[in-house]
Design a protein around this motif. Structure first.
Motif, PDB file in Angstrom:
ATOM      1  N   ALA A  19       7.339  37.448 -43.801  1.00 41.39           N
ATOM      2  CA  ALA A  19       5.913  37.347 -43.517  1.00 41.39           C
ATOM      3  C   ALA A  19       5.562  36.041 -42.804  1.00 41.39           C
ATOM      4  O   ALA A  19       4.461  35.904 -42.265  1.00 41.39           O
ATOM      5  CB  ALA A  19       5.108  37.458 -44.807  1.00 41.39           C
ATOM      6  N   LYS A  20       6.510  35.089 -42.784  1.00 38.93           N
ATOM      7  CA  LYS A  20       6.279  33.806 -42.132  1.00 38.93           C
ATOM      8  C   LYS A  20       7.172  33.625 -40.908  1.00 38.93           C
ATOM      9  O   LYS A  20       7.382  32.503 -40.455  1.00 38.93           O
ATOM     10  CB  LYS A  20       6.497  32.668 -43.126  1.00 38.93           C
ATOM     11  CG  LYS A  20       5.493  32.665 -44.275  1.00 38.93           C
ATOM     12  CD  LYS A  20       5.705  31.481 -45.201  1.00 38.93           C
ATOM     13  CE  LYS A  20       4.662  31.477 -46.314  1.00 38.93           C
ATOM     14  NZ  LYS A  20       4.834  30.317 -47.223  1.00 38.93           N
ATOM     15  N   CYS A  21       7.699  34.730 -40.394  1.00 34.27           N
ATOM     16  CA  CYS A  21       8.560  34.694 -39.210  1.00 34.27           C
ATOM     17  C   CYS A  21       7.804  35.146 -37.965  1.00 34.27           C
ATOM     18  O   CYS A  21       6.866  35.942 -38.041  1.00 34.27           O
ATOM     19  CB  CYS A  21       9.764  35.621 -39.392  1.00 34.27           C
ATOM     20  SG  CYS A  21      10.960  35.109 -40.622  1.00 34.27           S
ATOM     21  N   ALA A  22       8.241  34.651 -36.837  1.00 26.03           N
ATOM     22  CA  ALA A  22       7.793  35.154 -35.537  1.00 26.03           C
ATOM     23  C   ALA A  22       9.002  35.262 -34.622  1.00 26.03           C
ATOM     24  O   ALA A  22       9.952  34.479 -34.737  1.00 26.03           O
ATOM     25  CB  ALA A  22       6.744  34.243 -34.913  1.00 26.03           C
ATOM     26  N   LEU A 120       2.226  25.519 -30.724  1.00 27.94           N
ATOM     27  CA  LEU A 120       2.216  25.005 -32.092  1.00 27.94           C
ATOM     28  C   LEU A 120       0.955  25.438 -32.825  1.00 27.94           C
ATOM     29  O   LEU A 120       1.015  25.859 -33.989  1.00 27.94           O
ATOM     30  CB  LEU A 120       2.334  23.480 -32.089  1.00 27.94           C
ATOM     31  CG  LEU A 120       2.365  22.811 -33.463  1.00 27.94           C
ATOM     32  CD1 LEU A 120       3.527  23.332 -34.313  1.00 27.94           C
ATOM     33  CD2 LEU A 120       2.441  21.292 -33.318  1.00 27.94           C
ATOM     34  N   LEU A 121      -0.185  25.355 -32.176  1.00 29.40           N
ATOM     35  CA  LEU A 121      -1.442  25.797 -32.787  1.00 29.40           C
ATOM     36  C   LEU A 121      -1.356  27.278 -33.148  1.00 29.40           C
ATOM     37  O   LEU A 121      -1.757  27.686 -34.253  1.00 29.40           O
ATOM     38  CB  LEU A 121      -2.601  25.544 -31.828  1.00 29.40           C
ATOM     39  CG  LEU A 121      -3.979  26.051 -32.271  1.00 29.40           C
ATOM     40  CD1 LEU A 121      -4.413  25.392 -33.569  1.00 29.40           C
ATOM     41  CD2 LEU A 121      -5.011  25.812 -31.173  1.00 29.40           C
ATOM     42  N   LEU A 122      -0.841  28.099 -32.249  1.00 30.89           N
ATOM     43  CA  LEU A 122      -0.705  29.525 -32.505  1.00 30.89           C
ATOM     44  C   LEU A 122       0.172  29.788 -33.721  1.00 30.89           C
ATOM     45  O   LEU A 122      -0.187  30.586 -34.604  1.00 30.89           O
ATOM     46  CB  LEU A 122      -0.129  30.224 -31.266  1.00 30.89           C
ATOM     47  CG  LEU A 122       0.205  31.711 -31.415  1.00 30.89           C
ATOM     48  CD1 LEU A 122      -1.037  32.524 -31.720  1.00 30.89           C
ATOM     49  CD2 LEU A 122       0.902  32.217 -30.147  1.00 30.89           C
ATOM     50  N   LEU A 123       1.318  29.128 -33.776  1.00 35.68           N
ATOM     51  CA  LEU A 123       2.234  29.333 -34.901  1.00 35.68           C
ATOM     52  C   LEU A 123       1.597  28.906 -36.212  1.00 35.68           C
ATOM     53  O   LEU A 123       1.742  29.587 -37.238  1.00 35.68           O
ATOM     54  CB  LEU A 123       3.533  28.567 -34.659  1.00 35.68           C
ATOM     55  CG  LEU A 123       4.379  29.055 -33.485  1.00 35.68           C
ATOM     56  CD1 LEU A 123       5.530  28.089 -33.233  1.00 35.68           C
ATOM     57  CD2 LEU A 123       4.896  30.463 -33.716  1.00 35.68           C
ATOM     58  N   ASN A 124       0.872  27.797 -36.185  1.00 38.10           N
ATOM     59  CA  ASN A 124       0.187  27.350 -37.396  1.00 38.10           C
ATOM     60  C   ASN A 124      -0.876  28.353 -37.826  1.00 38.10           C
ATOM     61  O   ASN A 124      -1.028  28.648 -39.020  1.00 38.10           O
ATOM     62  CB  ASN A 124      -0.440  25.971 -37.175  1.00 38.10           C
ATOM     63  CG  ASN A 124       0.600  24.867 -37.092  1.00 38.10           C
ATOM     64  OD1 ASN A 124       1.722  25.016 -37.567  1.00 38.10           O
ATOM     65  ND2 ASN A 124       0.239  23.753 -36.470  1.00 38.10           N
ATOM     66  N   GLU A 125      -1.615  28.876 -36.876  1.00 40.66           N
ATOM     67  CA  GLU A 125      -2.663  29.851 -37.201  1.00 40.66           C
ATOM     68  C   GLU A 125      -2.075  31.152 -37.741  1.00 40.66           C
ATOM     69  O   GLU A 125      -2.696  31.831 -38.568  1.00 40.66           O
ATOM     70  CB  GLU A 125      -3.521  30.125 -35.968  1.00 40.66           C
ATOM     71  CG  GLU A 125      -4.404  28.953 -35.592  1.00 40.66           C
ATOM     72  CD  GLU A 125      -5.180  29.173 -34.307  1.00 40.66           C
ATOM     73  OE1 GLU A 125      -6.273  28.608 -34.188  1.00 40.66           O
ATOM     74  OE2 GLU A 125      -4.688  29.892 -33.411  1.00 40.66           O
ATOM     75  N   LEU A 126      -0.875  31.491 -37.292  1.00 39.57           N
ATOM     76  CA  LEU A 126      -0.209  32.702 -37.763  1.00 39.57           C
ATOM     77  C   LEU A 126       0.520  32.481 -39.091  1.00 39.57           C
ATOM     78  O   LEU A 126       1.045  33.431 -39.676  1.00 39.57           O
ATOM     79  CB  LEU A 126       0.784  33.200 -36.707  1.00 39.57           C
ATOM     80  CG  LEU A 126       0.175  33.754 -35.411  1.00 39.57           C
ATOM     81  CD1 LEU A 126       1.267  33.974 -34.368  1.00 39.57           C
ATOM     82  CD2 LEU A 126      -0.600  35.031 -35.667  1.00 39.57           C
ATOM     83  N   GLY A 127       0.592  31.237 -39.550  1.00 40.09           N
ATOM     84  CA  GLY A 127       1.280  30.938 -40.803  1.00 40.09           C
ATOM     85  C   GLY A 127       2.790  31.037 -40.706  1.00 40.09           C
ATOM     86  O   GLY A 127       3.470  31.322 -41.686  1.00 40.09           O
ATOM     87  N   VAL A 128       3.324  30.746 -39.530  1.00 42.98           N
ATOM     88  CA  VAL A 128       4.762  30.880 -39.271  1.00 42.98           C
ATOM     89  C   VAL A 128       5.504  29.615 -39.691  1.00 42.98           C
ATOM     90  O   VAL A 128       5.060  28.501 -39.404  1.00 42.98           O
ATOM     91  CB  VAL A 128       5.000  31.163 -37.771  1.00 42.98           C
ATOM     92  CG1 VAL A 128       6.485  31.064 -37.421  1.00 42.98           C
ATOM     93  CG2 VAL A 128       4.457  32.536 -37.394  1.00 42.98           C
ATOM     94  N   ASN A 152       9.284  19.886 -35.129  1.00 40.19           N
ATOM     95  CA  ASN A 152       8.047  20.304 -35.798  1.00 40.19           C
ATOM     96  C   ASN A 152       8.310  21.027 -37.117  1.00 40.19           C
ATOM     97  O   ASN A 152       7.415  21.683 -37.652  1.00 40.19           O
ATOM     98  CB  ASN A 152       7.217  21.175 -34.861  1.00 40.19           C
ATOM     99  CG  ASN A 152       6.469  20.354 -33.824  1.00 40.19           C
ATOM    100  OD1 ASN A 152       5.488  19.693 -34.135  1.00 40.19           O
ATOM    101  ND2 ASN A 152       6.947  20.381 -32.587  1.00 40.19           N
ATOM    102  N   ASN A 153       9.544  20.900 -37.624  1.00 38.76           N
ATOM    103  CA  ASN A 153       9.898  21.351 -38.982  1.00 38.76           C
ATOM    104  C   ASN A 153       9.942  22.868 -39.183  1.00 38.76           C
ATOM    105  O   ASN A 153       9.776  23.342 -40.305  1.00 38.76           O
ATOM    106  CB  ASN A 153       8.956  20.722 -40.020  1.00 38.76           C
ATOM    107  CG  ASN A 153       9.100  19.221 -40.076  1.00 38.76           C
ATOM    108  OD1 ASN A 153      10.205  18.694 -40.030  1.00 38.76           O
ATOM    109  ND2 ASN A 153       7.981  18.517 -40.142  1.00 38.76           N
ATOM    110  N   PHE A 154      10.186  23.631 -38.128  1.00 46.18           N
ATOM    111  CA  PHE A 154      10.380  25.062 -38.276  1.00 46.18           C
ATOM    112  C   PHE A 154      11.829  25.365 -38.640  1.00 46.18           C
ATOM    113  O   PHE A 154      12.753  24.665 -38.214  1.00 46.18           O
ATOM    114  CB  PHE A 154      10.031  25.801 -36.976  1.00 46.18           C
ATOM    115  CG  PHE A 154       8.560  25.824 -36.678  1.00 46.18           C
ATOM    116  CD1 PHE A 154       7.740  26.793 -37.231  1.00 46.18           C
ATOM    117  CD2 PHE A 154       7.987  24.866 -35.850  1.00 46.18           C
ATOM    118  CE1 PHE A 154       6.383  26.811 -36.972  1.00 46.18           C
ATOM    119  CE2 PHE A 154       6.639  24.862 -35.578  1.00 46.18           C
ATOM    120  CZ  PHE A 154       5.827  25.848 -36.142  1.00 46.18           C
ATOM    121  N   ASN A 155      12.028  26.419 -39.425  1.00 47.62           N
ATOM    122  CA  ASN A 155      13.360  27.002 -39.574  1.00 47.62           C
ATOM    123  C   ASN A 155      13.663  27.727 -38.270  1.00 47.62           C
ATOM    124  O   ASN A 155      12.785  28.397 -37.699  1.00 47.62           O
ATOM    125  CB  ASN A 155      13.387  28.018 -40.721  1.00 47.62           C
ATOM    126  CG  ASN A 155      13.052  27.393 -42.054  1.00 47.62           C
ATOM    127  OD1 ASN A 155      13.551  26.329 -42.398  1.00 47.62           O
ATOM    128  ND2 ASN A 155      12.200  28.059 -42.809  1.00 47.62           N
TER     129      ASN A 155
END
Length: 199
Positions: A19-22, A120-128, A152-155
């Motif tokens: 649910a937190k992947c894109a 980055l804003l998009l990913l944050n808004e999507l909860g990724v 930016n600390n993403f997996n």
């Protein structure tokens, strides 16, 4: 001593929250069919099509970061020549990926999909918190985007057979660099589809 230890396998796929992947598709533009680059680019695009289809089926965000260069301005054009000019067919998502209105497109003017874009804003808004990455060139736009994802600390998961190298360096070296320096988990399309579908 620095270098004695390198934790290259930090991501446990079984612990990933889907649910937190894109799905992040980097510069898979146009249709290479019938061009000199078809043998290199087409296989990775066809693999990516399996990923986009699976992601859409389960409602996972599909994000394309596409070159959209401004002629006469962008420094990258001085280095690489005219390519990916904003508004032209060669700057559009490959039709082989069947782009949909539900997909997201982030235009970029430098190698990284993060550099001065809204990604980055998009990913944050999507909860990724986890990116499943593919695209081209492995050693340029994919590597720089993955670097910024790490910063930016993403997996990071990189789908090796859905990436392609045709401008700089070696494919396996590029994948290994991202594995070593950015903690990327490198998997193949079959494994990525299973992850996306939750199998």
């Amino acid at each position: 001593m620095l270098g004695d230890e390198n934790n290259r396998d930090l991501i446990d796929l079984s612990a990933i929250d889907r649910a937190k992947c894109a799905l992040l598709v980097i510069d898979e533009l146009g249709d290479p069919t019938g061009t000199p680059l078809e043998p290199v680019l087409l296989p990775s695009i066809l693999q990516t099509a399996k990923l986009t289809s699976a992601a859409r089926t389960v409602g996972m965000p599909v994000i394309f970061t596409n070159d959209a260069h401004l002629p006469g301005i962008d420094r990258e054009l001085e280095l690489w020549g005219t390519h990916g000019i904003a508004g032209t067919p060669e700057a559009q998502t490959s039709p082989l990926l069947d782009p949909q209105p539900t997909d997201y497109v982030v235009e970029k003017r430098r190698y990284s999909g993060f550099f001065q874009t809204g990604l980055l804003l998009l990913l944050n808004e999507l909860g990724v918190d986890t990116l499943i990455c593919c695209g081209m060139d492995t050693n340029i736009c994919v590597k720089h985007t993955v670097a910024d994802a790490y910063f930016n600390n993403f997996n990071i998961i990189v789908v090796g057979d859905a990436t392609a190298t045709f401008l700089v360096g070696d494919q396996e070296e590029g994948l290994d660099y991202m594995r070593t320096c950015y903690a990327a988990k490198v998997i193949d399309t079959e494994e990525a589809v299973r992850l996306i579908e939750g199998e």
